[in-house]
Design a protein around this motif. Structure first.
Motif, PDB file in Angstrom:
ATOM      1  N   PRO A 109       0.800  -1.224   0.000  1.00  0.00           N
ATOM      2  CA  PRO A 109       0.000   0.000   0.000  1.00  0.00           C
ATOM      3  C   PRO A 109       0.836   1.279   0.000  1.00  0.00           C
ATOM      4  O   PRO A 109       0.290   2.378  -0.047  1.00  0.00           O
ATOM      5  CB  PRO A 109      -0.789  -0.116   1.301  1.00  0.00           C
ATOM      6  N   CYS A 110       2.150   1.149   0.052  1.00  0.00           N
ATOM      7  CA  CYS A 110       3.019   2.315   0.195  1.00  0.00           C
ATOM      8  C   CYS A 110       3.391   2.929  -1.159  1.00  0.00           C
ATOM      9  O   CYS A 110       3.501   2.220  -2.158  1.00  0.00           O
ATOM     10  CB  CYS A 110       4.292   1.923   0.942  1.00  0.00           C
ATOM     11  N   PRO A 111       3.630   4.241  -1.173  1.00  0.00           N
ATOM     12  CA  PRO A 111       4.051   4.895  -2.413  1.00  0.00           C
ATOM     13  C   PRO A 111       5.485   4.501  -2.783  1.00  0.00           C
ATOM     14  O   PRO A 111       6.220   3.921  -1.980  1.00  0.00           O
ATOM     15  CB  PRO A 111       3.960   6.380  -2.084  1.00  0.00           C
ATOM     16  N   SER A 112       5.872   4.837  -3.970  1.00  0.00           N
ATOM     17  CA  SER A 112       7.222   4.567  -4.459  1.00  0.00           C
ATOM     18  C   SER A 112       8.267   5.098  -3.475  1.00  0.00           C
ATOM     19  O   SER A 112       8.095   6.172  -2.887  1.00  0.00           O
ATOM     20  CB  SER A 112       7.391   5.243  -5.827  1.00  0.00           C
ATOM     21  N   ALA A 113       9.338   4.344  -3.279  1.00  0.00           N
ATOM     22  CA  ALA A 113      10.452   4.669  -2.375  1.00  0.00           C
ATOM     23  C   ALA A 113      10.115   4.453  -0.899  1.00  0.00           C
ATOM     24  O   ALA A 113      10.879   4.844  -0.025  1.00  0.00           O
ATOM     25  CB  ALA A 113      10.983   6.081  -2.606  1.00  0.00           C
ATOM     26  N   PHE A 114       8.974   3.857  -0.602  1.00  0.00           N
ATOM     27  CA  PHE A 114       8.574   3.524   0.767  1.00  0.00           C
ATOM     28  C   PHE A 114       8.128   2.068   0.795  1.00  0.00           C
ATOM     29  O   PHE A 114       7.809   1.481  -0.232  1.00  0.00           O
ATOM     30  CB  PHE A 114       7.418   4.414   1.232  1.00  0.00           C
ATOM     31  N   HIS A 115       8.116   1.488   1.995  1.00  0.00           N
ATOM     32  CA  HIS A 115       7.651   0.109   2.150  1.00  0.00           C
ATOM     33  C   HIS A 115       7.145  -0.111   3.573  1.00  0.00           C
ATOM     34  O   HIS A 115       7.422   0.684   4.474  1.00  0.00           O
ATOM     35  CB  HIS A 115       8.775  -0.887   1.839  1.00  0.00           C
ATOM     36  N   LEU A 116       6.379  -1.194   3.758  1.00  0.00           N
ATOM     37  CA  LEU A 116       5.978  -1.579   5.106  1.00  0.00           C
ATOM     38  C   LEU A 116       7.199  -2.129   5.841  1.00  0.00           C
ATOM     39  O   LEU A 116       8.014  -2.818   5.236  1.00  0.00           O
ATOM     40  CB  LEU A 116       4.908  -2.670   5.067  1.00  0.00           C
ATOM     41  N   PRO A 117       7.323  -1.869   7.127  1.00  0.00           N
ATOM     42  CA  PRO A 117       8.437  -2.454   7.877  1.00  0.00           C
ATOM     43  C   PRO A 117       8.338  -3.982   7.874  1.00  0.00           C
ATOM     44  O   PRO A 117       7.246  -4.541   7.861  1.00  0.00           O
ATOM     45  CB  PRO A 117       8.235  -1.924   9.297  1.00  0.00           C
ATOM     46  N   THR A 118       9.477  -4.632   7.900  1.00  0.00           N
ATOM     47  CA  THR A 118       9.505  -6.083   8.034  1.00  0.00           C
ATOM     48  C   THR A 118       9.372  -6.429   9.519  1.00  0.00           C
ATOM     49  O   THR A 118       9.479  -5.555  10.390  1.00  0.00           O
ATOM     50  CB  THR A 118      10.829  -6.660   7.512  1.00  0.00           C
ATOM     51  N   LYS A 119       9.192  -7.707   9.820  1.00  0.00           N
ATOM     52  CA  LYS A 119       9.186  -8.149  11.213  1.00  0.00           C
ATOM     53  C   LYS A 119      10.501  -7.769  11.884  1.00  0.00           C
ATOM     54  O   LYS A 119      10.510  -7.280  13.020  1.00  0.00           O
ATOM     55  CB  LYS A 119       8.957  -9.646  11.314  1.00  0.00           C
ATOM     56  N   ALA A 120      11.612  -7.978  11.201  1.00  0.00           N
ATOM     57  CA  ALA A 120      12.924  -7.641  11.768  1.00  0.00           C
ATOM     58  C   ALA A 120      13.025  -6.147  12.085  1.00  0.00           C
ATOM     59  O   ALA A 120      13.630  -5.759  13.095  1.00  0.00           O
ATOM     60  CB  ALA A 120      14.034  -8.063  10.813  1.00  0.00           C
ATOM     61  N   GLN A 121      12.442  -5.295  11.255  1.00  0.00           N
ATOM     62  CA  GLN A 121      12.483  -3.857  11.514  1.00  0.00           C
ATOM     63  C   GLN A 121      11.624  -3.495  12.728  1.00  0.00           C
ATOM     64  O   GLN A 121      12.017  -2.662  13.538  1.00  0.00           O
ATOM     65  CB  GLN A 121      12.058  -3.074  10.278  1.00  0.00           C
ATOM     66  N   TRP A 122      10.436  -4.109  12.887  1.00  0.00           N
ATOM     67  CA  TRP A 122       9.635  -3.857  14.076  1.00  0.00           C
ATOM     68  C   TRP A 122      10.370  -4.389  15.312  1.00  0.00           C
ATOM     69  O   TRP A 122      10.361  -3.752  16.370  1.00  0.00           O
ATOM     70  CB  TRP A 122       8.250  -4.481  13.987  1.00  0.00           C
ATOM     71  N   ASP A 123      11.015  -5.562  15.197  1.00  0.00           N
ATOM     72  CA  ASP A 123      11.805  -6.086  16.324  1.00  0.00           C
ATOM     73  C   ASP A 123      12.898  -5.098  16.727  1.00  0.00           C
ATOM     74  O   ASP A 123      13.156  -4.894  17.915  1.00  0.00           O
ATOM     75  CB  ASP A 123      12.447  -7.436  15.960  1.00  0.00           C
ATOM     76  N   ALA A 124      13.529  -4.461  15.753  1.00  0.00           N
ATOM     77  CA  ALA A 124      14.576  -3.465  16.040  1.00  0.00           C
ATOM     78  C   ALA A 124      13.993  -2.253  16.763  1.00  0.00           C
ATOM     79  O   ALA A 124      14.630  -1.695  17.662  1.00  0.00           O
ATOM     80  CB  ALA A 124      15.283  -3.049  14.756  1.00  0.00           C
ATOM     81  N   VAL A 125      12.782  -1.843  16.402  1.00  0.00           N
ATOM     82  CA  VAL A 125      12.129  -0.727  17.094  1.00  0.00           C
ATOM     83  C   VAL A 125      11.922  -1.076  18.568  1.00  0.00           C
ATOM     84  O   VAL A 125      12.105  -0.240  19.444  1.00  0.00           O
ATOM     85  CB  VAL A 125      10.774  -0.377  16.419  1.00  0.00           C
ATOM     86  N   LEU A 126      11.597  -2.331  18.851  1.00  0.00           N
ATOM     87  CA  LEU A 126      11.352  -2.769  20.225  1.00  0.00           C
ATOM     88  C   LEU A 126      12.630  -2.999  21.032  1.00  0.00           C
ATOM     89  O   LEU A 126      12.583  -3.090  22.254  1.00  0.00           O
ATOM     90  CB  LEU A 126      10.553  -4.070  20.237  1.00  0.00           C
ATOM     91  N   ASN A 127      13.754  -3.093  20.355  1.00  0.00           N
ATOM     92  CA  ASN A 127      15.026  -3.387  21.010  1.00  0.00           C
ATOM     93  C   ASN A 127      15.445  -2.209  21.890  1.00  0.00           C
ATOM     94  O   ASN A 127      15.797  -1.141  21.394  1.00  0.00           O
ATOM     95  CB  ASN A 127      16.087  -3.688  19.946  1.00  0.00           C
ATOM     96  N   THR A 128      15.432  -2.416  23.200  1.00  0.00           N
ATOM     97  CA  THR A 128      15.739  -1.313  24.116  1.00  0.00           C
ATOM     98  C   THR A 128      17.210  -0.910  24.074  1.00  0.00           C
ATOM     99  O   THR A 128      17.541   0.198  24.493  1.00  0.00           O
ATOM    100  CB  THR A 128      15.337  -1.660  25.564  1.00  0.00           C
ATOM    101  N   SER A 129      18.085  -1.765  23.576  1.00  0.00           N
ATOM    102  CA  SER A 129      19.489  -1.365  23.399  1.00  0.00           C
ATOM    103  C   SER A 129      19.612  -0.340  22.283  1.00  0.00           C
ATOM    104  O   SER A 129      20.428   0.575  22.356  1.00  0.00           O
ATOM    105  CB  SER A 129      20.348  -2.578  23.063  1.00  0.00           C
TER     106      SER A 129
END
Length: 117
Positions: free
Chosen positions: A3-23
């Motif tokens: 659903p994202c416009p050109s040059a954008f994408h939905l985050p992957t599971k790994a990217q959401w996991d990185a957002v949650l990483n408190t380090s």
């Protein structure tokens, strides 16, 4: 389909996991009232500072049975682009007491957050 416009994408599971990483992201806040309210848009998850961070509104979800809005101002549900199996996908889930990346049926109506590639 993406659903994202050109040059954008939905985050992957790994990217959401990185957002949650408190380090990687030690500053986390849950501003707002955290009570179900279909007209409140200020409750959510703040990663980092307000001036230099990510704010995800607790936008809720659309129910599978009839598409009605549920959970607004109470929880946030953001899809990833990573499939779990043929009928489920990973998504970021949060509420006032915590957050996780988990999986759920792909027919559910949840928010998308497009990020730059």
């Amino acid at each position: 389909s993406d659903p994202c416009p050109s040059a954008f994408h939905l985050p992957t599971k790994a990217q959401w996991d990185a957002v949650l990483n408190t380090s990687l992201n030690p500053t986390r806040d849950y501003p707002g009232s955290w009570s179900i309210n279909s007209t409140n848009y200020s409750t959510g998850l703040q990663i980092g500072t307000v001036s230099n961070g990510l704010f995800l509104p607790a936008a809720g979800f659309r129910t599978i049975s009839n598409g009605t809005l549920g959970g607004r101002n109470y929880d946030g549900d953001y899809w990833s682009s990573t499939e779990f199996d043929s009928s489920n996908a990973w998504y970021l889930f949060f509420f006032s007491g915590g957050l996780s990346v988990t999986n759920y049926g792909r027919t559910s109506g949840m928010s998308v957050r497009c990020i730059a590639q």
